[in-house]
Write a protein that holds these residues in place. Sequence first.
Motif, PDB file in Angstrom:
ATOM      1  N   PRO A 173       0.826  -1.214   0.000  1.00  0.00           N
ATOM      2  CA  PRO A 173       0.000   0.000   0.000  1.00  0.00           C
ATOM      3  C   PRO A 173       0.856   1.257   0.000  1.00  0.00           C
ATOM      4  O   PRO A 173       1.909   1.311   0.643  1.00  0.00           O
ATOM      5  CB  PRO A 173      -0.801  -0.127   1.292  1.00  0.00           C
ATOM      6  CG  PRO A 173      -0.848  -1.590   1.577  1.00  0.00           C
ATOM      7  CD  PRO A 173       0.467  -2.130   1.088  1.00  0.00           C
TER       8      PRO A 173
ATOM      9  N   TRP B  59       2.369   4.733   0.907  1.00  0.00           N
ATOM     10  CA  TRP B  59       2.606   5.356   2.211  1.00  0.00           C
ATOM     11  C   TRP B  59       2.902   6.833   1.976  1.00  0.00           C
ATOM     12  O   TRP B  59       4.029   7.206   1.665  1.00  0.00           O
ATOM     13  CB  TRP B  59       3.784   4.669   2.892  1.00  0.00           C
ATOM     14  CG  TRP B  59       4.059   5.092   4.303  1.00  0.00           C
ATOM     15  CD1 TRP B  59       3.684   6.248   4.934  1.00  0.00           C
ATOM     16  CD2 TRP B  59       4.796   4.337   5.279  1.00  0.00           C
ATOM     17  NE1 TRP B  59       4.139   6.270   6.224  1.00  0.00           N
ATOM     18  CE2 TRP B  59       4.819   5.114   6.467  1.00  0.00           C
ATOM     19  CE3 TRP B  59       5.452   3.113   5.264  1.00  0.00           C
ATOM     20  CZ2 TRP B  59       5.479   4.679   7.619  1.00  0.00           C
ATOM     21  CZ3 TRP B  59       6.090   2.682   6.407  1.00  0.00           C
ATOM     22  CH2 TRP B  59       6.108   3.447   7.575  1.00  0.00           C
TER      23      TRP B  59
ATOM     24  N   MET C  66       0.659   5.559   8.616  1.00  0.00           N
ATOM     25  CA  MET C  66       0.496   4.187   8.185  1.00  0.00           C
ATOM     26  C   MET C  66       0.250   3.309   9.402  1.00  0.00           C
ATOM     27  O   MET C  66       1.089   3.240  10.314  1.00  0.00           O
ATOM     28  CB  MET C  66       1.743   3.702   7.444  1.00  0.00           C
ATOM     29  CG  MET C  66       1.665   2.244   6.999  1.00  0.00           C
ATOM     30  SD  MET C  66       0.308   1.896   5.861  1.00  0.00           S
ATOM     31  CE  MET C  66       0.942   2.649   4.351  1.00  0.00           C
ATOM     32  N   SER C  67      -0.896   2.658   9.443  1.00  0.00           N
ATOM     33  CA  SER C  67      -1.222   1.727  10.520  1.00  0.00           C
ATOM     34  C   SER C  67      -0.816   0.330  10.061  1.00  0.00           C
ATOM     35  O   SER C  67      -1.416  -0.231   9.132  1.00  0.00           O
ATOM     36  CB  SER C  67      -2.721   1.777  10.841  1.00  0.00           C
ATOM     37  OG  SER C  67      -3.044   0.882  11.886  1.00  0.00           O
TER      38      SER C  67
ATOM     39  N   GLY D  77      -4.028  -6.250   7.197  1.00  0.00           N
ATOM     40  CA  GLY D  77      -3.935  -5.310   6.096  1.00  0.00           C
ATOM     41  C   GLY D  77      -3.551  -3.926   6.577  1.00  0.00           C
ATOM     42  O   GLY D  77      -4.334  -3.278   7.281  1.00  0.00           O
ATOM     43  N   SER D  78      -2.355  -3.502   6.249  1.00  0.00           N
ATOM     44  CA  SER D  78      -1.924  -2.157   6.651  1.00  0.00           C
ATOM     45  C   SER D  78      -2.680  -1.121   5.837  1.00  0.00           C
ATOM     46  O   SER D  78      -3.046  -1.351   4.682  1.00  0.00           O
ATOM     47  CB  SER D  78      -0.409  -2.005   6.447  1.00  0.00           C
ATOM     48  OG  SER D  78       0.285  -2.903   7.285  1.00  0.00           O
ATOM     49  N   ARG D  79      -2.896   0.052   6.465  1.00  0.00           N
ATOM     50  CA  ARG D  79      -3.696   1.079   5.818  1.00  0.00           C
ATOM     51  C   ARG D  79      -3.320   2.444   6.355  1.00  0.00           C
ATOM     52  O   ARG D  79      -2.804   2.552   7.475  1.00  0.00           O
ATOM     53  CB  ARG D  79      -5.176   0.826   6.069  1.00  0.00           C
ATOM     54  CG  ARG D  79      -5.563   0.968   7.538  1.00  0.00           C
ATOM     55  CD  ARG D  79      -6.702   0.064   7.941  1.00  0.00           C
ATOM     56  NE  ARG D  79      -6.297  -1.323   8.021  1.00  0.00           N
ATOM     57  CZ  ARG D  79      -6.995  -2.279   8.644  1.00  0.00           C
ATOM     58  NH1 ARG D  79      -8.114  -1.993   9.249  1.00  0.00           N
ATOM     59  NH2 ARG D  79      -6.555  -3.518   8.666  1.00  0.00           N
ATOM     60  N   VAL D  80      -3.589   3.462   5.577  1.00  0.00           N
ATOM     61  CA  VAL D  80      -3.354   4.833   6.006  1.00  0.00           C
ATOM     62  C   VAL D  80      -4.549   5.310   6.817  1.00  0.00           C
ATOM     63  O   VAL D  80      -5.699   5.129   6.420  1.00  0.00           O
ATOM     64  CB  VAL D  80      -3.120   5.756   4.795  1.00  0.00           C
ATOM     65  CG1 VAL D  80      -3.005   7.209   5.239  1.00  0.00           C
ATOM     66  CG2 VAL D  80      -1.864   5.340   4.054  1.00  0.00           C
ATOM     67  N   VAL D  81      -4.265   5.905   7.982  1.00  0.00           N
ATOM     68  CA  VAL D  81      -5.307   6.481   8.831  1.00  0.00           C
ATOM     69  C   VAL D  81      -4.987   7.958   9.055  1.00  0.00           C
ATOM     70  O   VAL D  81      -3.841   8.387   8.928  1.00  0.00           O
ATOM     71  CB  VAL D  81      -5.409   5.749  10.182  1.00  0.00           C
ATOM     72  CG1 VAL D  81      -5.764   4.275   9.975  1.00  0.00           C
ATOM     73  CG2 VAL D  81      -4.112   5.870  10.971  1.00  0.00           C
TER      74      VAL D  81
END
Length: 536
Positions: free
Chosen positions: A494, A496, A509-510, A515-519
Motif C-alpha cells: 500500500p 505510504w 500508516m497503521s 492489512g496495513s492502511r493509512v489512517v
Amino acid sequence: MATVLVVALGRLVGASPGAAIPAILEPPSPVVPTPAPQSDTSLVQTASGTVRGQVEWDHRLFAGIPYAAPPVGPLRFRPPAPAPAWEGIRDATKPGSRCIQDPGADPEFGKQSDEDCLNLNVWTPAMKGAPRPVMVWIHGGSFTGGSGKIYDGRWLVSRGDVIVVTINYRLGTLGFLAHPALGPAGDVGNYGLQDQQAALRWVRDNIADFGGDPDKVTVAGESAGGMSVCDHLVAPGSKGLFRAAIIQSAPCGAQADLPTAEWHSVDYAAKVGCGDPKTAADCLRSLPLDKLREPVTFYNIGDDALAGPVTGSAALPVDPVTAIAQNEAARVPVLIGTNRDEFTLFVALQYLRFGEVYTSERYPELLRDTFGANAVAVGERYPLSDYGGNVPSAYSAAVTDGVFSCVNERMGDDLARVGPVYAYEFNDRNAPAPEAMRTLPFPVGASHSLELRFLFEIGGAEPLDPPQQKLSDQMLDYWSRFIADASPDAVGQPEWPAVGADGAGQPWMSLQPDGSRVVTDFDDSHQCAFWANLPG
C-alpha cells in the motif's frame, strides 16, 4: 527511558528491570545448508587492517570490528579515540565484547562484557554488486543494557538488498557520567553518544570496502536507540554523517539537562569514594571496574530510573524536541513511529514484580508520580471507568499517549516543515509477547519493542503466524525501501504518503496483520490535543 524487548524480557523471569531470557542470546543459524560463496568474499580491508568474516548462503557477517580505541585507563570518561591498526588478518566471525551492563538489568545474563567494547557488526548481501545503501542500527535498553549482536540483520539484508551495521556504545555510568571534573566546563557526559558518532564516521570511511554506499547511510534505532537518533538530528558532531533517519518508539523529550546530570554525577562519585572535587577525575578513572557497574541515573519515566545523553552540553547544546520545533534539526527524510500500546510492557513488568502498585487506590498516586501538577487533569481524561476499572490499562493508555504517541506526533509535524516525514503506528495487538505477559489481567496489545520481531531475527521469540509473517515482509519492504530511496514506497505494498506541513489530519500508516492502511485519526485516538494544551 523505555527499554527494548530483549532488555525487558528478563524482568519476567526474576531479574531486575532490563534483563532478558537466555533463549534470546544467540541468533539461530540458517536452516538451509548451501555451499559458501568464493572464500575471497570473506576478506575485507578496512582503514585499520584486514578482517575475515563469515560467509553464508544468504549473507556475509563481519562481527566484532573495533571502530574506536578501548576506552580504558586514561581514556575512560573521554571521547572515543581512533581505533589502533593491526597487522595480519583479524578474525571477524564472532561478536566482540558487550559494553558494561547494569548488573540488575543485563539482557544476556552476564555474558562477556567489558570496557573494551567499542565494536560493530556489518551484515551484507552474500554476493558483491553495485554499492548498497546502509542502515546503522543503534540498540535500545535504557542506555544501561543491550548490544548490537542481539539484532540479526539478515532479513533486511537478504530481502531488502541493503547493508545493516549494528553497534555497541558505552552504557550507564561509563557512557554518561557527567561529573564536572571530567572535562572542560559543559563538555562532560555523552561519551556513549560520541561513541555512536565515531561508529557513524567509521561507516563513512570504511563501508565502501564492504560493498556499501557511504552517501546512502540511514541512522536508525528503537527506544534508547531512537532517542539517540533524535539527538543525532541536532548534535553538531553528527552533521553530515547520514542522509536519512528512522526513529522507533522514542520518548525524545525525556532527557536530562547538564545541571541536573552534574548534580547526580557528583552525588554518584561521592558514593563510590570519589567525593573530593580536586581529585575526582583521577579517582574515577582509576576505580576498579566493579565500582562503576551500577548505572548513574538522572531522571525517571514511570518507575524507570534513567541516565543517557545530556542536553545543554557541548555535544548536545539543545534538547532535540526543542531544536526540532525551532526547525534546527538536520534536513533529512525521517521515518518515525510508535506502537499502539507502548507502555503496557513496563506496567506488565511492574505488575509481575509488585502487583499491589496497580490497585485503584494507588491510581492517583501513580499519576502524580508521573505527571506531577497535571495528574488531576490526566486522571479526569483517563478515568478508570473508561477502562472497566482496570488500573494497568488506564495508566498504560495515559503514559503511552502523553510520553510516546503524542511526542512523536508533534515531532513528525515539526520535522515535516523542513523535510519528508513518513509516520507509522505498529498496530498488531496480538503480536508475539513473552509467555508471562500473555496471562496478565489486562491486555498488553502492541506493546513497546514488539515490532522488532518483525524486522530482525531475534532468537527465542515466538514464531509469527501467516498474517504476521505477511506484515513482517511488508515492514521489511517498507524499511529497506526507505533505506535505499529515503521513501518507504515499496512495489506491491500500500502507498505510504508523507506527513504534510499543516499538522491537521495527518496520514499515518497503521501496520496491521489484517492489512496495513493509512489512517488520519492518530492524533484523535491518542488525545494529542489534550496533551498539547497541558501546562508545561
